[in-house]
Design a protein around this motif. Structure first.
Motif, PDB file in Angstrom:
ATOM      1  N   ASP A   1       5.021   0.211   7.115  1.00 48.08           N
ATOM      2  CA  ASP A   1       5.334  -0.545   8.336  1.00 48.08           C
ATOM      3  C   ASP A   1       6.788  -0.415   8.786  1.00 48.08           C
ATOM      4  OD1 ASP A   1       2.759  -1.531   8.344  1.00 48.08           O
ATOM      5  OD2 ASP A   1       3.331  -3.643   8.343  1.00 48.08           O
TER       6      ASP A   1
ATOM      7  N   ARG B   1      -4.472  -4.842   2.729  1.00 49.30           N
ATOM      8  CA  ARG B   1      -4.523  -6.077   3.519  1.00 49.30           C
ATOM      9  C   ARG B   1      -5.683  -6.161   4.504  1.00 49.30           C
ATOM     10  NH1 ARG B   1       0.352  -8.540   1.944  1.00 49.30           N
ATOM     11  NH2 ARG B   1       1.655  -6.909   1.043  1.00 49.30           N
TER      12      ARG B   1
ATOM     13  N   GLU C   1       2.275  -0.045  12.497  1.00 51.61           N
ATOM     14  CA  GLU C   1       1.982  -1.061  11.462  1.00 51.61           C
ATOM     15  C   GLU C   1       0.498  -1.008  11.125  1.00 51.61           C
ATOM     16  OE1 GLU C   1       3.169  -4.273  13.842  1.00 51.61           O
ATOM     17  OE2 GLU C   1       5.298  -4.029  13.442  1.00 51.61           O
ATOM     18  N   HIS C   2       0.070   0.086  10.479  1.00 52.97           N
ATOM     19  CA  HIS C   2      -1.348   0.208  10.152  1.00 52.97           C
ATOM     20  C   HIS C   2      -1.565   0.816   8.767  1.00 52.97           C
ATOM     21  CE1 HIS C   2      -3.052  -1.383  13.741  1.00 52.97           C
ATOM     22  NE2 HIS C   2      -2.398  -0.547  14.523  1.00 52.97           N
ATOM     23  N   TRP C   3      -2.746   0.510   8.256  1.00 45.22           N
ATOM     24  CA  TRP C   3      -3.192   0.878   6.917  1.00 45.22           C
ATOM     25  C   TRP C   3      -3.078   2.377   6.645  1.00 45.22           C
ATOM     26  CZ3 TRP C   3      -7.631   3.843   6.056  1.00 45.22           C
ATOM     27  CH2 TRP C   3      -8.194   3.782   4.780  1.00 45.22           C
TER      28      TRP C   3
ATOM     29  N   ARG D   1      -0.728 -12.931   5.862  1.00 40.30           N
ATOM     30  CA  ARG D   1      -0.173 -11.643   5.426  1.00 40.30           C
ATOM     31  C   ARG D   1      -0.587 -11.340   3.985  1.00 40.30           C
ATOM     32  NH1 ARG D   1       1.642  -7.053   7.918  1.00 40.30           N
ATOM     33  NH2 ARG D   1       2.360  -5.729   6.243  1.00 40.30           N
TER      34      ARG D   1
ATOM     35  N   PHE E   1      -8.219   0.928  12.591  1.00 45.29           N
ATOM     36  CA  PHE E   1      -9.606   0.501  12.753  1.00 45.29           C
ATOM     37  C   PHE E   1      -9.657  -1.021  12.825  1.00 45.29           C
ATOM     38  CE2 PHE E   1     -10.078  -1.254   8.538  1.00 45.29           C
ATOM     39  CZ  PHE E   1      -9.084  -0.586   7.831  1.00 45.29           C
TER      40      PHE E   1
ATOM     41  N   LEU F   1       0.817  -1.211   0.000  1.00 40.67           N
ATOM     42  CA  LEU F   1       0.000   0.000   0.000  1.00 40.67           C
ATOM     43  C   LEU F   1       0.856   1.268   0.000  1.00 40.67           C
ATOM     44  CD1 LEU F   1      -2.845   1.176   0.176  1.00 40.67           C
ATOM     45  CD2 LEU F   1      -2.756   0.842   2.663  1.00 40.67           C
ATOM     46  N   ALA F   2       1.894   1.291   0.831  1.00 44.16           N
ATOM     47  CA  ALA F   2       2.732   2.497   0.914  1.00 44.16           C
ATOM     48  C   ALA F   2       3.397   2.763  -0.437  1.00 44.16           C
ATOM     49  CB  ALA F   2       3.778   2.334   2.018  1.00 44.16           C
TER      50      ALA F   2
ATOM     51  N   THR G   1       9.029  -2.001   2.261  1.00 42.78           N
ATOM     52  CA  THR G   1       9.077  -3.469   2.191  1.00 42.78           C
ATOM     53  C   THR G   1       8.164  -4.150   3.213  1.00 42.78           C
ATOM     54  OG1 THR G   1      11.129  -3.266   3.466  1.00 42.78           O
ATOM     55  CG2 THR G   1      11.348  -3.723   1.112  1.00 42.78           C
ATOM     56  N   GLY G   2       7.460  -3.386   4.056  1.00 47.08           N
ATOM     57  CA  GLY G   2       6.423  -3.964   4.907  1.00 47.08           C
ATOM     58  C   GLY G   2       6.946  -4.910   5.971  1.00 47.08           C
TER      59      GLY G   2
ATOM     60  N   ALA H   1      14.059  -7.412  -4.551  1.00 45.18           N
ATOM     61  CA  ALA H   1      15.310  -6.653  -4.448  1.00 45.18           C
ATOM     62  C   ALA H   1      16.195  -7.355  -3.430  1.00 45.18           C
ATOM     63  CB  ALA H   1      15.018  -5.224  -4.016  1.00 45.18           C
TER      64      ALA H   1
ATOM     65  N   LYS I   1     -10.957  -9.915   7.220  1.00 44.22           N
ATOM     66  CA  LYS I   1     -12.348  -9.501   7.486  1.00 44.22           C
ATOM     67  C   LYS I   1     -13.226  -9.921   6.307  1.00 44.22           C
ATOM     68  CE  LYS I   1     -10.390  -5.411   9.745  1.00 44.22           C
ATOM     69  NZ  LYS I   1      -9.045  -5.544   9.144  1.00 44.22           N
TER      70      LYS I   1
ATOM     71  N   ALA J   1       7.807  -8.040  -4.629  1.00 45.37           N
ATOM     72  CA  ALA J   1       8.158  -9.465  -4.579  1.00 45.37           C
ATOM     73  C   ALA J   1       6.947 -10.357  -4.865  1.00 45.37           C
ATOM     74  CB  ALA J   1       8.745  -9.802  -3.207  1.00 45.37           C
ATOM     75  N   GLU J   2       5.751  -9.865  -4.520  1.00 43.73           N
ATOM     76  CA  GLU J   2       4.561 -10.694  -4.748  1.00 43.73           C
ATOM     77  C   GLU J   2       4.186 -10.668  -6.236  1.00 43.73           C
ATOM     78  OE1 GLU J   2       1.334 -10.515  -1.739  1.00 43.73           O
ATOM     79  OE2 GLU J   2       2.538  -8.944  -0.837  1.00 43.73           O
TER      80      GLU J   2
HETATM   81  C1  LIG Z   1      -4.538  -9.589   7.567  1.00 47.32           C
HETATM   82  C2  LIG Z   1      -4.220  -8.151   7.868  1.00 47.32           C
HETATM   83  C3  LIG Z   1      -5.228  -7.307   8.325  1.00 47.32           C
HETATM   84  C4  LIG Z   1      -4.961  -5.985   8.616  1.00 47.32           C
HETATM   85  N1  LIG Z   1      -5.969  -5.188   9.078  1.00 47.32           N
HETATM   86  C5  LIG Z   1      -5.731  -3.902   9.369  1.00 47.32           C
HETATM   87  C6  LIG Z   1      -6.781  -3.054   9.842  1.00 47.32           C
HETATM   88  O1  LIG Z   1      -7.908  -3.484  10.039  1.00 47.32           O
HETATM   89  N2  LIG Z   1      -6.492  -1.761  10.114  1.00 47.32           N
HETATM   90  C7  LIG Z   1      -5.257  -1.259   9.933  1.00 47.32           C
HETATM   91  O2  LIG Z   1      -5.052  -0.072  10.203  1.00 47.32           O
HETATM   92  N3  LIG Z   1      -4.225  -2.017   9.473  1.00 47.32           N
HETATM   93  C8  LIG Z   1      -4.442  -3.332   9.190  1.00 47.32           C
HETATM   94  N4  LIG Z   1      -3.401  -4.133   8.721  1.00 47.32           N
HETATM   95  C9  LIG Z   1      -2.056  -3.571   8.596  1.00 47.32           C
HETATM   96  C10 LIG Z   1      -1.807  -2.939   7.229  1.00 47.32           C
HETATM   97  O3  LIG Z   1      -2.313  -3.762   6.215  1.00 47.32           O
HETATM   98  C11 LIG Z   1      -0.302  -2.739   7.046  1.00 47.32           C
HETATM   99  O4  LIG Z   1       0.118  -1.827   8.025  1.00 47.32           O
HETATM  100  C12 LIG Z   1       0.022  -2.229   5.650  1.00 47.32           C
HETATM  101  O5  LIG Z   1      -0.241  -3.239   4.711  1.00 47.32           O
HETATM  102  C13 LIG Z   1       1.481  -1.832   5.542  1.00 47.32           C
HETATM  103  O6  LIG Z   1       1.744  -1.434   4.226  1.00 47.32           O
HETATM  104  P1  LIG Z   1       3.237  -1.476   3.633  1.00 47.32           P
HETATM  105  O7  LIG Z   1       3.096  -0.979   2.243  1.00 47.32           O
HETATM  106  O8  LIG Z   1       4.157  -0.828   4.573  1.00 47.32           O
HETATM  107  O9  LIG Z   1       3.669  -3.009   3.640  1.00 47.32           O
HETATM  108  P2  LIG Z   1       3.050  -4.289   2.979  1.00 47.32           P
HETATM  109  O10 LIG Z   1       1.587  -4.141   2.781  1.00 47.32           O
HETATM  110  O11 LIG Z   1       3.524  -5.440   3.818  1.00 47.32           O
HETATM  111  O12 LIG Z   1       3.744  -4.370   1.561  1.00 47.32           O
HETATM  112  C14 LIG Z   1       5.121  -4.570   1.429  1.00 47.32           C
HETATM  113  C15 LIG Z   1       5.382  -5.281   0.132  1.00 47.32           C
HETATM  114  O13 LIG Z   1       6.780  -5.266  -0.123  1.00 47.32           O
HETATM  115  C16 LIG Z   1       7.176  -6.521  -0.629  1.00 47.32           C
HETATM  116  N5  LIG Z   1       8.611  -6.718  -0.390  1.00 47.32           N
HETATM  117  C17 LIG Z   1       9.223  -6.959   0.782  1.00 47.32           C
HETATM  118  N6  LIG Z   1      10.546  -7.073   0.599  1.00 47.32           N
HETATM  119  C18 LIG Z   1      10.770  -6.899  -0.724  1.00 47.32           C
HETATM  120  C19 LIG Z   1      11.931  -6.909  -1.527  1.00 47.32           C
HETATM  121  N7  LIG Z   1      13.144  -7.118  -1.011  1.00 47.32           N
HETATM  122  N8  LIG Z   1      11.797  -6.707  -2.862  1.00 47.32           N
HETATM  123  C20 LIG Z   1      10.568  -6.487  -3.402  1.00 47.32           C
HETATM  124  N9  LIG Z   1       9.444  -6.455  -2.683  1.00 47.32           N
HETATM  125  C21 LIG Z   1       9.536  -6.660  -1.352  1.00 47.32           C
HETATM  126  C22 LIG Z   1       6.297  -7.494   0.115  1.00 47.32           C
HETATM  127  O14 LIG Z   1       6.216  -8.740  -0.563  1.00 47.32           O
HETATM  128  C23 LIG Z   1       4.977  -6.754   0.123  1.00 47.32           C
HETATM  129  O15 LIG Z   1       4.223  -7.035  -1.024  1.00 47.32           O
HETATM  130  C24 LIG Z   1      -3.651  -5.479   8.441  1.00 47.32           C
HETATM  131  C25 LIG Z   1      -2.623  -6.330   7.986  1.00 47.32           C
HETATM  132  C26 LIG Z   1      -2.910  -7.646   7.694  1.00 47.32           C
HETATM  133  C27 LIG Z   1      -1.806  -8.559   7.222  1.00 47.32           C
END
Ligand SMILES: Cc1cc2nc3c(=O)[nH]c(=O)nc-3n(C[C@H](O)[C@H](O)[C@H](O)COP(=O)(O)OP(=O)(O)OC[C@H]3O[C@@H](n4cnc5c(N)ncnc54)[C@H](O)[C@@H]3O)c2cc1C
Length: 397
Positions: free
Chosen positions: A268, A41, A284-286, A125, A314, A10-11, A106-107, A79, A46, A33-34
C-alpha cells in the motif's frame, strides 16, 4: 547479507517467501506491529463477516513455516525509527535490528470519522476489528455504514446478508463514483438497493451519537452499530522521518527501491514508477501487495526488476463477484459487453479509443484477456468491443 522487513502484512510476507524461494539462506527478520502473523485482509469484510470463511484461512503462512524457513518473526514489535547511517531499525522498547537491505511494507491505517462522536464508528483494518464488527452486528441491528467505497459496500452487503437493517451514507452522488464513474456507480447503487440496503448519497455525517448518525441536512438515522470505511492513509512516517522521498506514499523506482538504494518499499505504501503505465501509481490492493512484495525481494537480491504488472482488484458483494484490471479515469468512455440487468457483463473504460481498464462482473477467466487488451494498446471499435459474439482475443487484430 542481512535482510529486514518492517511490516508484517501481505507484502512483507510475500517478500520473505520470495527471498527464501529464490534460494537466499542468510538472516531474515520480519517485524510486525500486530500480534497476529501476516494475514490477508480481503476476507475481513467478506467471508469472515459472513461466517463463510474459517478464521484460520486468512493467514499467509502457518506459524511453523516461519520456523522451518528460518525467518526471525518478531510480532507485536513496532519499528520506531530507521538510522540509515548505522543501518539499524529501532524498535519500541529500545531494541534494534541491523540490516544491510531493508524493505518497508507498513501498509495503511483507516481514517477515523472527523466529526463529534466519530470515534464511536468502528473501523475495519485488522482481524480484531473484523471480529469486533462481527460480534456487534446481529440480525436485528440497525447498521449505518459511513462511506460508499469498496470496504463500506462490502461490509454493508455482509451485514445486510446477515439480516441487519443497513444504510450506507456516501459523500458522492453514487457509490464508487470516483473509481468507476457514473454508469458503474449507478450499477452498484442498484445492486445494493435491490438487496434491501438503503443508500443516503451526496451527503455527509455531522455527528455520531450513542444512538444515531446525524447527516448534514439534519436527518437522524437510528444506529445500533456504526461502521466507517472512508479511506485509508498510507503509513509513511517511518520512511519520511528517515529522510526517504515521499509524496502520496514512499516514492520508489521500477525496481521498488526508495531514494536510499538499500531500502525498498512494497504494498500500500509504494508509489511506483510503473514501467507499463508510464507514470507513478500507488494502489491499495491485495494483488499489488503480493506482486510488489515479490518484486521488491527479487530486486533486493540484486535481480533486474522493472515492475509492470497492471493494477488488479476484486470485490464480492451479495451474489456479485467482480475483477477489475487496468487503470482508467472514472470519466472515461464506458462500453458494456453483456447484460447489466442480469449482472453478467464486462465493462471497458476507453481512453483515446484504447482499453485502459476492464471489469468482469460474474463472468470468470477473462482477466488475462482483458489485461492483453490493455497491454496491446490497440484502438478498438466500441461496437466490436460491445459485441459478445466477437472473441476478446480477436479484438486485438
Ligand atoms: C477489510 C479489507 C478488505 C479488503 N478487501 C480487498 C479486496 O477485496 N480486494 C483487494 O484487492 N484488496 C482488498 N483490501 C486491500 C488489501 O488488503 C491491502 O491492499 C493489503 O493488505 C496491503 O498489504 P500491505 O502488506 O501493504 O499492508 P498491510 O496489510 O496493511 O500490512 C502492513 C502491516 O505493517 C504493520 N506496521 C505498520 N507500521 C509498522 C511499524 N512501524 N512497525 C512494525 N509493523 C508495522 C501493520 O500493523 C500491518 O500489520 C482490503 C483491505 C481491508 C482492510
Amino acid at each position: 547479507m542481512t535482510y529486514v522487513v518492517v511490516g508484517g502484512g501481505l507484502a512483507g510476507a510475500k517478500a520473505v517467501e520470495t527471498l527464501r524461494g529464490e534460494g537466499f539462506d542468510g538472516p531474515i527478520t520480519l517485524i510486525g506491529a500486530e500480534t497476529e502473523r501476516p494475514y490477508e485482509r480481503p476476507p475481513l469484510s467478506k467471508g469472515l463477516l459472513l461466517g463463510t470463511d474459517k478464521p484460520d484461512s486468512v493467514f499467509v503462512h502457518t506459524m511453523e513455516w516461519y520456523a522451518e524457513h528460518n525467518v526471525d518473526l518478531r510480532l507485536g514489535a513496532t519499528a520506531t525509527a530507521i538510522d540509515r547511517d548505522a543501518k539499524v531499525v529501532r524498535l519500541a522498547g529500545d531494541d534494534e535490528v541491523a540490516y544491510e537491505r531493508l524493505l518497508l511494507s507498513t501498509g495503511s491505517s483507516p481514517r477515523p470519522v472527523p466529526v463529534p462522536g466519530g470515534e464511536r464508528a468502528l473501523l475495519l483494518r485488522t482481524l480484531e476489528d473484523s471480529r469486533r464488527i462481527s460480534a456487534a452486528v446481529t440480525a436485528s441491528s440497525k447498521v449505518v455504514v459511513v462511506g460508499a467505497g469498496w470496504i463500506g459496500l462490502e461490509v454493508a452487503a455482509a451485514a445486510s446478508s446477515r439480516g441487519a437493517e443497513v444504510t450506507v451514507v456516501g459523500s458522492t452522488a453514487l457509490p464508487l463514483q470516483k473509481v468507476l464513474g457514473d454508469r458503474m456507480g449507478q450499477f452498484f447503487a442498484d445492486l445494493h438497493r435491490a438487496n434491501g440496503t438503503g443508500l443516503r448519497l451526496g451527503t455527509h455525517v455531522t455527528e455520531v451519537t450513542p444512538t444515531e448518525v446525524v447527516l448534514a441536512d439534519g436527518t437522524r438515522l437510528p444506529a445500533d452499530v456504526v461502521i466507517a470505511g472512508i479511506g485509508v492513509t498510507p503509513n509513511v512516517a517511518l520512511a519520511a522521518d528517515a529522510g526517504l522521498a515521499t509524496d502520496d506514499g514512499v516514492l520508489v523506482s521500477g525496481s521498488l527501491a526508495t531514494s536510499d538504494p538499500d531500502i525498498f518499499a512494497a504494498g500500500d505504501i509504494a508509489n511506483v514508477d510503473h514501467a507499463c503505465l508510464g507514470r507513478r501509481v500507488r494502489v491499495e490492493h491485495w494483488d499489488v501487495a503480493i506482486h510488489t512484495g515479490q518484486a521488491a525481494a527479487r530486486a533486493m537480491l540484486g535481480q533486474e526488476v522493472a515492475y509492470d504488472r497492471l493494477p488488479y482488484f476484486f470485490t464480492d458483494q451479495y451474489d456479485l463477484g467482480m475483477e477489475y484490471t487496468g487503470s482508467a479515469p472514472p470519466d472515461a468512455e464506458v462500453v458494456v459487453r453483456g447484460d447489466l440487468t442480469n449482472r453478467e457483463f464486462i465493462a471497458f473504460w476507453l481512453v483515446d479509443g484504447r482499453v485502459a481498464a476492464g471489469m468482469n462482473v460474474n463472468i470468470w477467466d477473462v482477466a488475462d484477456q482483458i489485461e492483453s487488451l490493455v497491454r496491446s494498446r490497440a484502438v478498438i471499435d466500441p461496437r466490436r468491443l460491445a459485441d459478445p459474439s466477437i472473441d476478446l482475443a480477436a479484438l486485438r487484430d
